[in-house]
Design a protein around this motif. Structure first.
Motif, PDB file in Angstrom:
ATOM      1  N   TYR A 168     -13.224   1.459  -6.482  1.00  0.00           N
ATOM      2  CA  TYR A 168     -13.473   1.727  -5.074  1.00  0.00           C
ATOM      3  C   TYR A 168     -14.966   1.699  -4.760  1.00  0.00           C
ATOM      4  O   TYR A 168     -15.366   1.360  -3.652  1.00  0.00           O
ATOM      5  CB  TYR A 168     -12.873   3.084  -4.687  1.00  0.00           C
ATOM      6  CG  TYR A 168     -13.069   3.396  -3.225  1.00  0.00           C
ATOM      7  CD1 TYR A 168     -12.379   2.675  -2.262  1.00  0.00           C
ATOM      8  CD2 TYR A 168     -13.967   4.376  -2.806  1.00  0.00           C
ATOM      9  CE1 TYR A 168     -12.569   2.922  -0.922  1.00  0.00           C
ATOM     10  CE2 TYR A 168     -14.160   4.630  -1.470  1.00  0.00           C
ATOM     11  CZ  TYR A 168     -13.465   3.902  -0.527  1.00  0.00           C
ATOM     12  OH  TYR A 168     -13.665   4.138   0.803  1.00  0.00           O
ATOM     13  N   GLN A 220       0.825   1.558  -3.906  1.00  0.00           N
ATOM     14  CA  GLN A 220      -0.491   2.163  -4.055  1.00  0.00           C
ATOM     15  C   GLN A 220      -0.491   3.682  -3.892  1.00  0.00           C
ATOM     16  O   GLN A 220      -0.991   4.403  -4.759  1.00  0.00           O
ATOM     17  CB  GLN A 220      -1.418   1.523  -3.028  1.00  0.00           C
ATOM     18  CG  GLN A 220      -2.850   1.958  -3.139  1.00  0.00           C
ATOM     19  CD  GLN A 220      -3.713   1.107  -2.250  1.00  0.00           C
ATOM     20  OE1 GLN A 220      -4.279   0.119  -2.676  1.00  0.00           O
ATOM     21  NE2 GLN A 220      -3.786   1.466  -1.000  1.00  0.00           N
ATOM     22  N   SER A 266       0.838  -1.198   0.000  1.00  0.00           N
ATOM     23  CA  SER A 266       0.000   0.000   0.000  1.00  0.00           C
ATOM     24  C   SER A 266       0.873   1.248   0.000  1.00  0.00           C
ATOM     25  O   SER A 266       0.607   2.211  -0.710  1.00  0.00           O
ATOM     26  CB  SER A 266      -0.896   0.032   1.240  1.00  0.00           C
ATOM     27  OG  SER A 266      -1.737  -1.073   1.250  1.00  0.00           O
ATOM     28  N   PHE A 279     -11.737   5.734 -10.182  1.00  0.00           N
ATOM     29  CA  PHE A 279     -12.425   5.685  -8.898  1.00  0.00           C
ATOM     30  C   PHE A 279     -13.423   4.529  -8.846  1.00  0.00           C
ATOM     31  O   PHE A 279     -13.826   4.090  -7.773  1.00  0.00           O
ATOM     32  CB  PHE A 279     -13.141   7.019  -8.655  1.00  0.00           C
ATOM     33  CG  PHE A 279     -13.655   7.178  -7.256  1.00  0.00           C
ATOM     34  CD1 PHE A 279     -12.772   7.187  -6.182  1.00  0.00           C
ATOM     35  CD2 PHE A 279     -15.003   7.316  -7.001  1.00  0.00           C
ATOM     36  CE1 PHE A 279     -13.232   7.334  -4.883  1.00  0.00           C
ATOM     37  CE2 PHE A 279     -15.465   7.454  -5.702  1.00  0.00           C
ATOM     38  CZ  PHE A 279     -14.574   7.468  -4.645  1.00  0.00           C
ATOM     39  N   ASP A 307     -16.636  -4.804  -1.784  1.00  0.00           N
ATOM     40  CA  ASP A 307     -15.445  -5.651  -1.703  1.00  0.00           C
ATOM     41  C   ASP A 307     -15.724  -7.079  -2.153  1.00  0.00           C
ATOM     42  O   ASP A 307     -14.926  -7.694  -2.861  1.00  0.00           O
ATOM     43  CB  ASP A 307     -14.917  -5.679  -0.261  1.00  0.00           C
ATOM     44  CG  ASP A 307     -14.131  -4.425   0.052  1.00  0.00           C
ATOM     45  OD1 ASP A 307     -14.191  -3.491  -0.765  1.00  0.00           O
ATOM     46  OD2 ASP A 307     -13.465  -4.394   1.095  1.00  0.00           O
ATOM     47  N   SER A 367      -3.642   9.765   3.948  1.00  0.00           N
ATOM     48  CA  SER A 367      -3.746   8.660   3.007  1.00  0.00           C
ATOM     49  C   SER A 367      -3.018   7.422   3.534  1.00  0.00           C
ATOM     50  O   SER A 367      -3.532   6.302   3.475  1.00  0.00           O
ATOM     51  CB  SER A 367      -3.176   9.121   1.666  1.00  0.00           C
ATOM     52  OG  SER A 367      -3.065   8.055   0.793  1.00  0.00           O
ATOM     53  N   LYS A 406      -8.138  -2.019  -6.270  1.00  0.00           N
ATOM     54  CA  LYS A 406      -9.376  -1.624  -5.624  1.00  0.00           C
ATOM     55  C   LYS A 406      -9.271  -0.259  -4.943  1.00  0.00           C
ATOM     56  O   LYS A 406     -10.217   0.519  -4.952  1.00  0.00           O
ATOM     57  CB  LYS A 406      -9.750  -2.699  -4.589  1.00  0.00           C
ATOM     58  CG  LYS A 406     -11.019  -2.446  -3.802  1.00  0.00           C
ATOM     59  CD  LYS A 406     -12.228  -2.890  -4.566  1.00  0.00           C
ATOM     60  CE  LYS A 406     -13.502  -2.856  -3.748  1.00  0.00           C
ATOM     61  NZ  LYS A 406     -13.845  -1.595  -3.170  1.00  0.00           N
ATOM     62  N   TYR A 407      -8.136   0.034  -4.328  1.00  0.00           N
ATOM     63  CA  TYR A 407      -8.098   1.198  -3.445  1.00  0.00           C
ATOM     64  C   TYR A 407      -7.283   2.381  -3.953  1.00  0.00           C
ATOM     65  O   TYR A 407      -7.318   3.437  -3.343  1.00  0.00           O
ATOM     66  CB  TYR A 407      -7.596   0.789  -2.055  1.00  0.00           C
ATOM     67  CG  TYR A 407      -8.551  -0.159  -1.385  1.00  0.00           C
ATOM     68  CD1 TYR A 407      -9.791   0.285  -0.941  1.00  0.00           C
ATOM     69  CD2 TYR A 407      -8.241  -1.507  -1.232  1.00  0.00           C
ATOM     70  CE1 TYR A 407     -10.693  -0.575  -0.346  1.00  0.00           C
ATOM     71  CE2 TYR A 407      -9.141  -2.382  -0.641  1.00  0.00           C
ATOM     72  CZ  TYR A 407     -10.361  -1.911  -0.197  1.00  0.00           C
ATOM     73  OH  TYR A 407     -11.245  -2.767   0.374  1.00  0.00           O
ATOM     74  N   GLY A 423      -7.786   4.277  -6.391  1.00  0.00           N
ATOM     75  CA  GLY A 423      -8.700   5.342  -6.802  1.00  0.00           C
ATOM     76  C   GLY A 423      -9.116   6.224  -5.647  1.00  0.00           C
ATOM     77  O   GLY A 423      -9.229   7.451  -5.778  1.00  0.00           O
ATOM     78  N   PHE A 424      -9.307   5.590  -4.491  1.00  0.00           N
ATOM     79  CA  PHE A 424      -9.693   6.337  -3.296  1.00  0.00           C
ATOM     80  C   PHE A 424      -8.590   7.309  -2.884  1.00  0.00           C
ATOM     81  O   PHE A 424      -8.835   8.485  -2.643  1.00  0.00           O
ATOM     82  CB  PHE A 424      -9.996   5.343  -2.168  1.00  0.00           C
ATOM     83  CG  PHE A 424     -10.167   5.977  -0.819  1.00  0.00           C
ATOM     84  CD1 PHE A 424     -11.281   6.752  -0.541  1.00  0.00           C
ATOM     85  CD2 PHE A 424      -9.215   5.796   0.175  1.00  0.00           C
ATOM     86  CE1 PHE A 424     -11.447   7.335   0.708  1.00  0.00           C
ATOM     87  CE2 PHE A 424      -9.372   6.377   1.416  1.00  0.00           C
ATOM     88  CZ  PHE A 424     -10.489   7.153   1.683  1.00  0.00           C
ATOM     89  N   HIS A 425      -7.360   6.808  -2.866  1.00  0.00           N
ATOM     90  CA  HIS A 425      -6.226   7.665  -2.482  1.00  0.00           C
ATOM     91  C   HIS A 425      -6.010   8.752  -3.526  1.00  0.00           C
ATOM     92  O   HIS A 425      -5.683   9.886  -3.198  1.00  0.00           O
ATOM     93  CB  HIS A 425      -4.966   6.817  -2.299  1.00  0.00           C
ATOM     94  CG  HIS A 425      -5.092   5.857  -1.159  1.00  0.00           C
ATOM     95  ND1 HIS A 425      -4.873   6.219   0.136  1.00  0.00           N
ATOM     96  CD2 HIS A 425      -5.471   4.553  -1.120  1.00  0.00           C
ATOM     97  CE1 HIS A 425      -5.093   5.184   0.929  1.00  0.00           C
ATOM     98  NE2 HIS A 425      -5.455   4.160   0.188  1.00  0.00           N
TER      99      HIS A 425
END
Lengths: 433, 312
Positions: free
Chosen positions: B135, B106, B102, B132, B139, B239, B189-190, B192-194
């Motif tokens: 995300y 990520q 991560s 995005f 899950d 983040s 998966k994640y 996009g969130f960050h």
């Protein structure tokens, strides 16, 4: 402002009164009905169809009873039951695999002791079932569930594929025969076995049956009760070594360690693997799971019991398989028992057997088994010298899962037979006090 | 530098009590608010967080299958078994690996994409949306989709292997590969969130500072290293915080993908808790795992808040 509030509250009150009145009307209408709730993990449409018919039939005869079938997915069912049984919302009837889990449940006082009801009228109800069906539903002479079905695990094979490799399925009687067949299939470029390592329990059938063939009833019973050498008995270790030997041949389909049970049945149904160690109703199972929804034709499927091992103390006529029942919770209404008596009666069981769904436990329903493959299993059960419930149920959820883990590790070549036995014995000792 | 964001927030915080009470906030004005608003939150927090945690801590000293009341007191045995459990050690390592990936893959990836998409260039909004999208997926749904992608019989990987004429791989069935397959999905998966966090941070940045740097003759890299990154500091720290906590909680994506297998090679602490605590009806043991997980989370969160996010 204040008048506003008043008018609002008046509106609220009148609304409340209306709702209450409505609720009361509904409640009185419903009070004529006794609700019997039944919780189960059954997802096969074919079986549910027959269940729904039976429920409709029962409700037609008993207008005051409303039987509600509630479905929960297998894992969720097992995980939720401990909490549910201690709450007010426990279902009246629920599906059980018997063995250690049912025993644990019976000890909490959450279940209804069915001994008296079964023995009433000179044991009329009890005598309507095959005696063997009470085996893992009875503890210390008390009956804790109504029998529902019996089953047996055996090998099913694709006749066409075996023929192609020059193997005669009917002549596989011993473990060396079986290993030779696996080798021959491999040489012919055919995947010998479909195995569901992802869910683990499909592989624990191998270890369990090898233990049964190698050690026999006495060795397993001793291990289960913590007597003698337990799971470190040489016969148990030897059973693991047999499985390890099979594992070195790499007999399973590619990716078997992640395969779910439907995928495994699908591999067999699609003709991608020649043999499968499966349930008595593998025929409908593989058809359901096959890519084309049809799978192998019934006449293309052969069956043989799990082979004997050299020097083993068990017999080829010893059977491993499910013994399911319906447990009743303490606060269930009398109608729940009445419904169960109907639901597991010879007539009802015959209908389920005719749908190839079960091997019946009710006396007199045997003639419902007309399907040749299912009949082979039923006949074998009828002359079974020792019927053993699934190890992962019989040993309870905790040790049971360790048996599953160890079986896969042995088959994958990550553990020897002895290491596997040690892992199970360790888990067993942790459970003892 | 970090003061800019703090300054932006302060007038807003002050303006509320001013408007509401007509005078600067005093203790006298705060008490009714405290009495009115604190009890419900406190009650809920106690009821649904503190009590269950306390219960779990209590259960962790018992051998208990969840039926009846816990009676077999075993002291610290559950913890002893836990720390000697091979699968738990693997789970800890996997959690560490997920945190590492991560942080190393990520977050930089998200930052890089954010740098490109924060400006009003054509197609930026579309790309933001596309990146995005993973995300937004549940899950479990993402796990199921990727299980199909990785499937060696009928999945995308099988199709690609067939196209290339090589033997199709079964990554999820291989205990040396499965965890990397999962890591790929986690990043997918994640990130996009960050990325969205960073875009928000970049857009809130004072453009004048960048312009000044430009006039001073700073190169692109220098602008990023000495202006953008320090100004984004609080966002980056946030983040990283989310990435770490999210990694520790990873569960619902792994269950449909591998369920922790093969051979426990993809267990995380939470899947380990579920597999060994819930599914085996070892509520005492499961509680012990929960307690350890809780301690790890709390320690990490507090140390991080105290050290890295002290000024945010």
């Amino acid at each position: 402002m204040s008048s506003n509030v008043e008018s609002l509250s008046f509106g609220r009150v009148s609304q409340l009164v209306c709702t209450t009145a409505l609720a009361v009307t509904i409640a009185t209408a419903a009070s004529a009905q006794t609700v019997v709730s039944l919780m189960h993990p059954q997802s096969t449409p074919l079986v549910l169809e027959v269940w729904d018919q039976l429920v409709a039939e029962y409700e037609a005869q008993h207008s005051g009873v409303d039987v509600q079938l509630q479905f929960l997915e297998n894992e969720a069912f097992k995980a939720k039951m401990p909490t549910l049984l201690q709450s007010e919302n426990a279902p009246h009837i629920f599906y059980s695999w018997g063995g250690g889990v049912l025993k644990a449940q019976s000890e909490t006082g959450a279940l209804m002791d069915l001994t008296e009801a079964m023995n009433a009228d000179g044991g009329a109800w009890k005598n309507s079932y095959v005696p063997a069906s009470f085996e893992s539903l009875t503890f210390d002479g008390r009956i804790w569930a109504v029998p529902y079905q019996l089953g047996t695990i055996s090998f099913f094979y694709n006749k066409e594929l075996l023929q192609k490799a020059g193997v005669d399925g009917e002549n596989i009687k011993t473990w060396p025969d079986f290993l030779a067949a696996v080798k021959k299939l491999k040489e012919a470029g055919i995947v010998p076995l479909a195995g569901g390592g992802g869910e683990k329990w499909p592989i624990h059938f191998y270890w369990s049956l090898l233990v049964m063939r190698s050690g026999g009833k006495e060795v397993f019973t001793q291990a289960k009760n913590g007597e003698g050498e337990g799971f470190m008995h040489p016969a148990v270790v030897k059973a693991g070594d047999h499985l390890a030997e099979l594992g070195t041949l790499e007999p399973f389909q590619a990716g078997w360690q992640a395969a779910t049970w439907p995928e495994t049945q699908g591999a067999f149904g699609d003709g991608k693997a020649a043999m499968i160690l499966g349930f008595q109703n593998t025929e409908i199972g593989q058809a359901n799971a096959a890519a084309d929804g049809k799978g192998l034709a019934a006449e293309n499927i052969g069956r043989f019991p799990f082979p004997e091992v050299e020097g083993g103390l068990g017999k080829i006529t010893d059977t491993l398989g499910p013994l399911n029942g319906w447990a009743v919770t303490r606060n269930a209404p009398p109608e729940a028992l009445d419904f169960l008596a109907f639901f597991t009666s010879a007539d009802s069981q015959r209908k389920l057997a005719e749908a190839k769904a079960i091997i019946p436990v009710a006396k007199g329903a045997e003639d419902g088994v007309t399907d040749p493959l299912l009949k082979m299993s039923a006949d074998e059960l009828a002359v079974s010298t020792w019927h053993q419930n699934f190890f992962d149920q019989d040993l309870g959820p905790s040790i049971g899962r360790v048996v599953n883990d160890a079986s896969v590790e042995i088959a994958a070549g990550n553990m020897s037979g002895e290491e596997g036995a040690q892992m199970i014995q360790d888990a067993f000792e942790l459970e003892q006090f | 530098m970090t003061d800019t964001s703090a300054n932006a927030a302060r007038p807003f915080q002050l303006s509320l009590p001013l408007r509401g009470l007509g005078k600067p906030s005093t203790m006298g004005g705060r008490w009714p608010v405290l009495i009115l608003f604190l009890p419900p939150a406190l009650l809920l927090f106690t009821l649904f967080v503190i009590l269950p945690m306390g219960e779990a801590a209590w259960y962790s000293f018992y051998h208990w299958n969840g039926y009846g009341a816990p009676e077999q007191f075993v002291g610290l045995r559950n913890f002893q078994v836990l720390f000697n459990h091979g699968a738990f050690v693997t789970a800890l390592k996997n959690n560490g690996l997920i945190i590492l990936v991560s942080l190393v893959v990520q977050v930089p990836l998200a930052l890089w994409l954010a740098m490109m998409l924060a400006h009003r260039i054509p197609g930026a909004v579309t790309f933001r949306l596309i990146f995005f999208l993973p995300y937004v997926l549940a899950d479990v749904a993402a796990g199921l989709i990727w299980r199909f992608v990785y499937d060696g019989d009928y999945g995308l990987f099988a199709a690609i292997a067939g196209f290339l004429g090589v033997e199709s791989p079964y990554v999820l069935a291989d205990r040396n590969l499965a965890i990397y397959a999962i890591l790929a999905v986690v990043v997918w998966k994640y990130f996009g969130f960050h990325m969205m966090l960073f875009i928000a941070g970049l857009q809130a940045m004072d453009k004048n500072v960048l312009e000044a740097a430009e006039i001073d003759g700073a190169t692109g890299w220098q602008k990023f290293r000495y202006v953008t990154l320090p100004l984004l500091g609080s966002t980056v720290r946030l983040s990283v915080f989310f990435a770490v906590i999210g990694s520790l909680q990873l569960f619902d994506m792994i269950m449909p993908l591998t369920g922790g297998g093969p051979s426990n090679s993809t267990q995380t602490m939470v899947t380990f808790l579920y597999t060994y605590g819930v599914m085996r009806m070892q509520v005492g043991f499961g509680s012990a795992i929960g307690v350890v997980l809780f301690v790890i989370c709390v320690t990490l969160a507090f140390t991080y808040k105290r050290s890295a996010m002290r000024n945010d």
